[in-house]
Write a protein that holds these residues in place. Structure first.
Motif, PDB file in Angstrom:
ATOM      1  N   GLU A 184       0.838  -1.188   0.000  1.00 30.35           N
ATOM      2  CA  GLU A 184       0.000   0.000   0.000  1.00 30.35           C
ATOM      3  C   GLU A 184       0.882   1.251   0.000  1.00 30.35           C
ATOM      4  N   TYR A 185       0.362   2.328  -0.553  1.00 28.55           N
ATOM      5  CA  TYR A 185       1.172   3.507  -0.850  1.00 28.55           C
ATOM      6  C   TYR A 185       1.921   4.027   0.373  1.00 28.55           C
ATOM      7  N   ARG A 186       1.271   3.990   1.539  1.00 26.37           N
ATOM      8  CA  ARG A 186       1.893   4.590   2.723  1.00 26.37           C
ATOM      9  C   ARG A 186       3.134   3.849   3.203  1.00 26.37           C
ATOM     10  N   LYS A 187       3.400   2.664   2.649  1.00 28.04           N
ATOM     11  CA  LYS A 187       4.601   1.915   3.035  1.00 28.04           C
ATOM     12  C   LYS A 187       5.859   2.432   2.339  1.00 28.04           C
ATOM     13  N   GLY A 188       5.688   3.317   1.353  1.00 28.47           N
ATOM     14  CA  GLY A 188       6.834   4.004   0.764  1.00 28.47           C
ATOM     15  C   GLY A 188       7.606   3.230  -0.290  1.00 28.47           C
ATOM     16  N   LEU A 189       7.022   2.165  -0.828  1.00 23.96           N
ATOM     17  CA  LEU A 189       7.743   1.374  -1.833  1.00 23.96           C
ATOM     18  C   LEU A 189       7.997   2.187  -3.107  1.00 23.96           C
ATOM     19  N   ASN A 190       7.042   3.004  -3.509  1.00 25.73           N
ATOM     20  CA  ASN A 190       7.245   3.842  -4.696  1.00 25.73           C
ATOM     21  C   ASN A 190       8.440   4.778  -4.506  1.00 25.73           C
ATOM     22  N   GLN A 191       8.534   5.375  -3.341  1.00 23.56           N
ATOM     23  CA  GLN A 191       9.652   6.281  -3.054  1.00 23.56           C
ATOM     24  C   GLN A 191      10.977   5.522  -3.013  1.00 23.56           C
ATOM     25  N   LEU A 192      10.949   4.285  -2.507  1.00 24.08           N
ATOM     26  CA  LEU A 192      12.169   3.468  -2.465  1.00 24.08           C
ATOM     27  C   LEU A 192      12.659   3.164  -3.883  1.00 24.08           C
ATOM     28  N   LEU A 193      11.749   2.797  -4.766  1.00 28.42           N
ATOM     29  CA  LEU A 193      12.138   2.492  -6.150  1.00 28.42           C
ATOM     30  C   LEU A 193      12.756   3.719  -6.822  1.00 28.42           C
ATOM     31  N   VAL A 232      23.343   6.309  14.874  1.00 25.10           N
ATOM     32  CA  VAL A 232      23.608   5.593  16.126  1.00 25.10           C
ATOM     33  C   VAL A 232      23.142   4.147  16.021  1.00 25.10           C
ATOM     34  N   ASN A 233      21.882   3.964  15.629  1.00 22.68           N
ATOM     35  CA  ASN A 233      21.354   2.605  15.475  1.00 22.68           C
ATOM     36  C   ASN A 233      20.581   2.412  14.170  1.00 22.68           C
ATOM     37  N   GLY A 234      20.673   3.383  13.279  1.00 19.47           N
ATOM     38  CA  GLY A 234      19.974   3.330  11.996  1.00 19.47           C
ATOM     39  C   GLY A 234      19.921   4.729  11.416  1.00 19.47           C
ATOM     40  N   PHE A 235      19.052   4.906  10.434  1.00 20.53           N
ATOM     41  CA  PHE A 235      18.880   6.234   9.830  1.00 20.53           C
ATOM     42  C   PHE A 235      17.401   6.494   9.575  1.00 20.53           C
ATOM     43  N   LYS A 236      17.012   7.755   9.776  1.00 23.04           N
ATOM     44  CA  LYS A 236      15.647   8.206   9.488  1.00 23.04           C
ATOM     45  C   LYS A 236      15.704   9.176   8.312  1.00 23.04           C
ATOM     46  N   VAL A 237      14.826   8.950   7.337  1.00 22.41           N
ATOM     47  CA  VAL A 237      14.735   9.873   6.198  1.00 22.41           C
ATOM     48  C   VAL A 237      13.908  11.077   6.637  1.00 22.41           C
ATOM     49  N   PRO A 238      14.445  12.299   6.528  1.00 24.16           N
ATOM     50  CA  PRO A 238      13.688  13.482   6.965  1.00 24.16           C
ATOM     51  C   PRO A 238      12.355  13.584   6.234  1.00 24.16           C
ATOM     52  N   MET A 239      11.328  13.983   6.972  1.00 22.27           N
ATOM     53  CA  MET A 239       9.997  14.161   6.393  1.00 22.27           C
ATOM     54  C   MET A 239       9.405  15.451   6.923  1.00 22.27           C
ATOM     55  N   GLU A 275       6.771  17.473   8.650  1.00 26.64           N
ATOM     56  CA  GLU A 275       5.792  17.072   9.653  1.00 26.64           C
ATOM     57  C   GLU A 275       4.369  17.231   9.136  1.00 26.64           C
ATOM     58  N   ASP A 276       3.598  16.158   9.312  1.00 28.49           N
ATOM     59  CA  ASP A 276       2.161  16.158   9.004  1.00 28.49           C
ATOM     60  C   ASP A 276       1.848  16.205   7.510  1.00 28.49           C
ATOM     61  N   LEU A 277       2.872  16.138   6.646  1.00 28.76           N
ATOM     62  CA  LEU A 277       2.608  16.148   5.207  1.00 28.76           C
ATOM     63  C   LEU A 277       2.749  14.757   4.598  1.00 28.76           C
ATOM     64  N   PHE A 278       3.333  13.829   5.334  1.00 29.67           N
ATOM     65  CA  PHE A 278       3.487  12.445   4.893  1.00 29.67           C
ATOM     66  C   PHE A 278       4.198  12.369   3.538  1.00 29.67           C
ATOM     67  N   MET A 279       5.225  13.165   3.375  1.00 29.52           N
ATOM     68  CA  MET A 279       5.990  13.186   2.122  1.00 29.52           C
ATOM     69  C   MET A 279       7.436  12.804   2.404  1.00 29.52           C
ATOM     70  N   LEU A 280       7.947  11.873   1.613  1.00 28.38           N
ATOM     71  CA  LEU A 280       9.329  11.432   1.752  1.00 28.38           C
ATOM     72  C   LEU A 280      10.039  11.664   0.421  1.00 28.38           C
ATOM     73  N   ASN A 281      11.087  12.471   0.448  1.00 34.22           N
ATOM     74  CA  ASN A 281      11.823  12.821  -0.764  1.00 34.22           C
ATOM     75  C   ASN A 281      12.775  11.681  -1.138  1.00 34.22           C
ATOM     76  N   PRO A 282      12.588  11.054  -2.317  1.00 37.97           N
ATOM     77  CA  PRO A 282      13.469   9.948  -2.708  1.00 37.97           C
ATOM     78  C   PRO A 282      14.942  10.332  -2.727  1.00 37.97           C
ATOM     79  N   ARG A 283      15.255  11.591  -3.012  1.00 37.06           N
ATOM     80  CA  ARG A 283      16.649  12.029  -3.037  1.00 37.06           C
ATOM     81  C   ARG A 283      17.284  11.884  -1.652  1.00 37.06           C
ATOM     82  N   TYR A 284      16.557  12.252  -0.608  1.00 39.13           N
ATOM     83  CA  TYR A 284      17.090  12.099   0.745  1.00 39.13           C
ATOM     84  C   TYR A 284      17.364  10.634   1.059  1.00 39.13           C
ATOM     85  N   LEU A 285      16.431   9.767   0.663  1.00 40.55           N
ATOM     86  CA  LEU A 285      16.604   8.330   0.898  1.00 40.55           C
ATOM     87  C   LEU A 285      17.812   7.813   0.120  1.00 40.55           C
ATOM     88  N   ALA A 286      17.964   8.243  -1.116  1.00 44.17           N
ATOM     89  CA  ALA A 286      19.109   7.810  -1.931  1.00 44.17           C
ATOM     90  C   ALA A 286      20.425   8.270  -1.305  1.00 44.17           C
TER      91      ALA A 286
END
Length: 512
Positions: A314-323, A434-441, A443-454
């Motif tokens: 489902e879209y909210r899992k972020g698979l499209n952004q990962l691809l 420290v124990n992983g990484f968080k992709v900046p988002m 707040e409250d917009l539910f948007m994840l920039n693929p460039r940040y993840l890359a």
């Protein structure tokens, strides 16, 4: 013993977050009961869909007389998490359904207008209607209940009605919320949102599976609750209205508080994380890790680094952004493997996207869930585990990724780096670098920039020392006391006591 009516709808088939929660929570609960560390005891009621085969379920002898009196209802039993669970199967005819929908509207302002073609909603209606009757029968043939613990909107109305029938307090646990599931844009008329709104009015205690989740849903639902209470004031009473104002004041106070780490527990609302059982992860050996690496290399040969995604599509899992992020890497030495269950149509859609992004030769979709032992091997063998969710109330895969770090560190190898969206419970669990990484988002917009993840993926691949540090940090984080199921249980038992202490006049039987 204090019997707790534990209501959940997703126990028949072995998948889904509610199933996972129950089958890990219940055994920990029972072990504490055997050790006499609690006097709360679960009685599990779940749903049996009339359209599915019974499987391992059998008709319950405990309710034989009840079923003779109520021929429309079948009550099965089976074992879940080492404990007997009862499964209610029923259907409502058209008149019964209409009457039930009328009652939901009159009592709680739950709208059912848009559910004509929603078959599962009607299955839920029958479950909600008959839970109070079956619970009353249980009390007649066995013991009285002390309180109700309802899981998610799917079971909340059964909790509302059982509370009224049995005059006992109710705890409602949000495993997710409609504001989040809809990425901040819910249908204000939908049954899930209306039910969640009513839960803040009807429940004596509210719990979210993370502090962030609890605060987000309460913040969003509170204005709707305030309008609902005003609307129902003429129907109920002045005393009820004043008690609701006090409850709302406590919700507002909760929003002002901060947790020291992962738990925030007040008198009528809490945010606490789910747990993880580490025993099986600690049994992973080097050969299992080696086997996992061989599996990955067999899937996509000739690669040095393996990124994996495990979850729903489902879209909210972020698979499209990962691809899209993966396509930005432009590396020939890196592979992406997706483990998921999807329809043929969904699989073709994702394959088309993969091909259009030009990453077809280094990306693979594995359709179907892998068994737990193989999952552990693959998680430990991966270089990066991604959960780039746009909304994630807690994120069990996150904990499993950290557990893979623990397993690897125990075997003297570097574990996978966990990369998540900076949302919900993952915001609290993961610390960058420290124990992983968080992709900046935003707040409250539910948007994840693929460039940040890359960029984060590139950093992890290019900096082996960071991977080593994060692996050690992940192995330490997952051992946190907060993630031990016994700790989770004890926190919940504390909430049960607060639920009893804080219930209103309608629950005075329990207080006495």
């Amino acid at each position: 013993m204090k019997k707790v009516l534990f209501l959940t709808t997703e126990l028949h088939k072995p998948f889904g977050g509610l199933f996972r929660f129950a089958i890990e929570f219940i055994p920990a609960w029972k072990s504490l009961l055997l050790e006499k560390e609690t006097d709360f005891e679960p009685v599990i009621f779940s749903l049996k869909d009339p359209l599915t085969e019974p499987g391992d379920l059998i008709l319950s002898e405990d309710f034989k007389k009840f079923m003779e009196r109520e021929p429309k209802v079948k009550i099965y039993e089976g074992t879940r998490g080492g404990e007997k669970a009862y499964f209610i199967e029923a259907l409502l005819d058209e008149n019964e359904k209409n009457e039930f929908h009328k009652m939901l509207w009159e009592k709680y302002r739950i709208k059912s207008d848009k559910t004509t073609n929603w078959g599962y909603y009607h299955t839920l209606n029958a479950f909600w209607k008959y839970v109070p009757m079956v619970a009353k029968e249980y009390q007649a043939i066995k013991e009285k209940f002390t309180l109700i613990d309802a899981q998610d909107w799917l079971a909340f109305p059964a909790g509302f009605l059982a509370k009224e029938e049995l005059q006992i307090p109710l705890l409602c646990r949000f495993h997710s919320g409609e504001f989040g599931r809809s990425l901040g844009n819910p249908d204000l008329e939908s049954p899930p949102l209306r039910i969640e709104t009513a839960s803040l009015m009807e429940a004596d205690y509210i719990q979210g599976v993370s502090c962030s989740e609890a605060k987000y849903e309460v913040f969003k639902l509170l204005p709707l609750v305030q309008e609902l209470v005003k609307e129902l004031k003429p129907i109920r009473s002045e005393e009820w209205f004043n008690s609701q104002l006090e409850k709302q004041r406590k919700y507002e106070q909760f929003l002002l508080l901060e947790s020291e780490d992962l738990e925030l527990i007040t008198n009528n609302i809490a945010g606490i994380p789910n747990g993880i059982s580490l025993e099986s992860w600690m049994q992973v050996n080097k050969q299992m890790i080696k086997n996992g690496r061989q599996v990955l290399k067999k899937m996509l040969p000739g690669k040095e680094y393996y990124i994996i995604f495990e979850g729903r599509t489902e879209y909210r899992k972020g698979l499209n952004q990962l691809l899209e992020a993966y396509s930005l890497l432009k590396r020939n030495d890196t592979a992406l493997i997706i483990f998921s269950v999807m329809s043929k149509e969904e699989e073709q859609q994702f394959q088309n996207k993969i091909n259009s992004l030009g990453i077809g030769e280094s990306t693979m979709i594995y359709e179907g869930w892998i068994n737990e032992e193989m999952k552990k091997s693959i998680f430990c063998a991966a270089d990066i585990i991604t959960l780039p969710s746009l909304y994630e109330p807690f994120g069990l895969v996150t904990l499993e990724g950290l557990a893979a770090d623990l397993a690897c560190e125990m075997n003297g190898v570097t574990g996978p780096t966990v990369v998540v969206g900076d949302t919900g419970g993952m915001h609290e669990v993961i610390k960058n670098g420290v124990n992983g990484f968080k992709v900046p988002m935003e707040e409250d917009l539910f948007m994840l920039n693929p460039r940040y993840l890359a960029d984060i993926i590139s950093l992890i691949i290019n900096e082996p020392e960071i991977r080593k540090k994060v692996s050690v940090g992940g192995s330490e984080r997952v051992k946190s006391h907060s993630f031990e199921w016994h700790t989770v249980c004890k926190n919940i038992f504390s909430m049960y006591e607060k639920t009893i202490d804080g219930c209103g006049e309608e629950c005075k039987v329990v207080k006495e």
